[in-house]
Enzyme design. Structure first.
Site, PDB file in Angstrom:
ATOM      1  N   GLY A  41       1.281   3.759  -3.230  1.00  0.00           N
ATOM      2  CA  GLY A  41       0.408   4.872  -3.598  1.00  0.00           C
ATOM      3  C   GLY A  41      -0.133   5.653  -2.422  1.00  0.00           C
ATOM      4  N   HIS A  42       0.302   5.367  -1.200  1.00  0.00           N
ATOM      5  CA  HIS A  42      -0.272   6.029  -0.009  1.00  0.00           C
ATOM      6  C   HIS A  42       0.826   6.447   0.949  1.00  0.00           C
ATOM      7  CE1 HIS A  42      -2.909   6.573   3.551  1.00  0.00           C
ATOM      8  NE2 HIS A  42      -3.851   6.755   2.655  1.00  0.00           N
ATOM      9  N   PHE A  43       1.445   7.475   0.817  1.00  0.00           N
ATOM     10  CA  PHE A  43       1.446   8.453  -0.256  1.00  0.00           C
ATOM     11  C   PHE A  43       2.864   8.544  -0.792  1.00  0.00           C
ATOM     12  CE2 PHE A  43      -1.854   9.885   2.737  1.00  0.00           C
ATOM     13  CZ  PHE A  43      -2.943   9.977   1.905  1.00  0.00           C
TER      14      PHE A  43
ATOM     15  N   PHE B  34       0.810  -1.225   0.000  1.00  0.00           N
ATOM     16  CA  PHE B  34       0.000   0.000   0.000  1.00  0.00           C
ATOM     17  C   PHE B  34       0.836   1.265   0.000  1.00  0.00           C
ATOM     18  CE2 PHE B  34      -0.103  -2.030   4.224  1.00  0.00           C
ATOM     19  CZ  PHE B  34       0.625  -1.118   4.980  1.00  0.00           C
TER      20      PHE B  34
ATOM     21  N   VAL C 102       2.368   6.600   4.577  1.00  0.00           N
ATOM     22  CA  VAL C 102       1.541   6.532   5.789  1.00  0.00           C
ATOM     23  C   VAL C 102       0.622   5.317   5.646  1.00  0.00           C
ATOM     24  CG1 VAL C 102      -0.235   7.701   7.156  1.00  0.00           C
ATOM     25  CG2 VAL C 102       1.567   9.042   6.075  1.00  0.00           C
TER      26      VAL C 102
END
Length: 140
Positions: free
Chosen positions: A47-49, A44, A54
């Site tokens: 793309g986060h972020f 994850f 985070v």
């Protein structure tokens, strides 16, 4: 102490969605304490972020739910079944979770009637609350 192998014998989650690395305390149908080691290799973070990785709050809640499921599914009458979310109430996110953090997960089953119940769940990083919620579930 339960490791990943023993956890996978209790709950159906698998990579990349198994979000509990070990369980330190397991009281079937009552409470559980476990851990998630958050690493930069988590899918994850792509793309986060970008630029500020985070852990998504919804995945912290999912880790808590998996721990609660392990507690419930360790009861003899629920072995081999699946725990499904039926609700998330009073969710609060209090601290960002970054790569390198260790989430301490705690779930206490506060209400249970047959296959339905509610767990009070709290995630900590370095002794500070990162997230908390009441999670309701159905075992089938």
């Amino acid at each position: 102490m339960l490791g990943v192998k023993e956890i996978m014998e209790l709950i159906p989650h698998r990579y990349p969605f198994l979000l509990v690395d070990k369980i330190e305390t397991l009281e079937p149908g009552v409470r559980a304490v476990g851990y998630k080691n958050v690493t930069m290799n988590e899918y994850f973070f792509q793309g986060h972020f970008p630029g500020e990785p985070v852990m998504p709050g919804v995945l912290i809640i999912e880790a808590l739910a998996q721990l609660g499921a392990a507690s419930m599914l360790s009861l003899e009458e629920h072995k081999g079944k699946i725990g499904y979310f039926t609700g998330i109430d009073k969710a609060k996110f209090r601290k960002k979770v970054f790569p390198g953090d260790t989430l301490k997960l705690e779930v206490e089953i506060i209400k249970r009637r047959g296959p339905i119940g509610i767990g009070k769940a709290i995630a900590y990083v370095d002794g500070q609350k990162a997230a908390e919620a009441e999670l309701s579930f159905f075992i089938s």
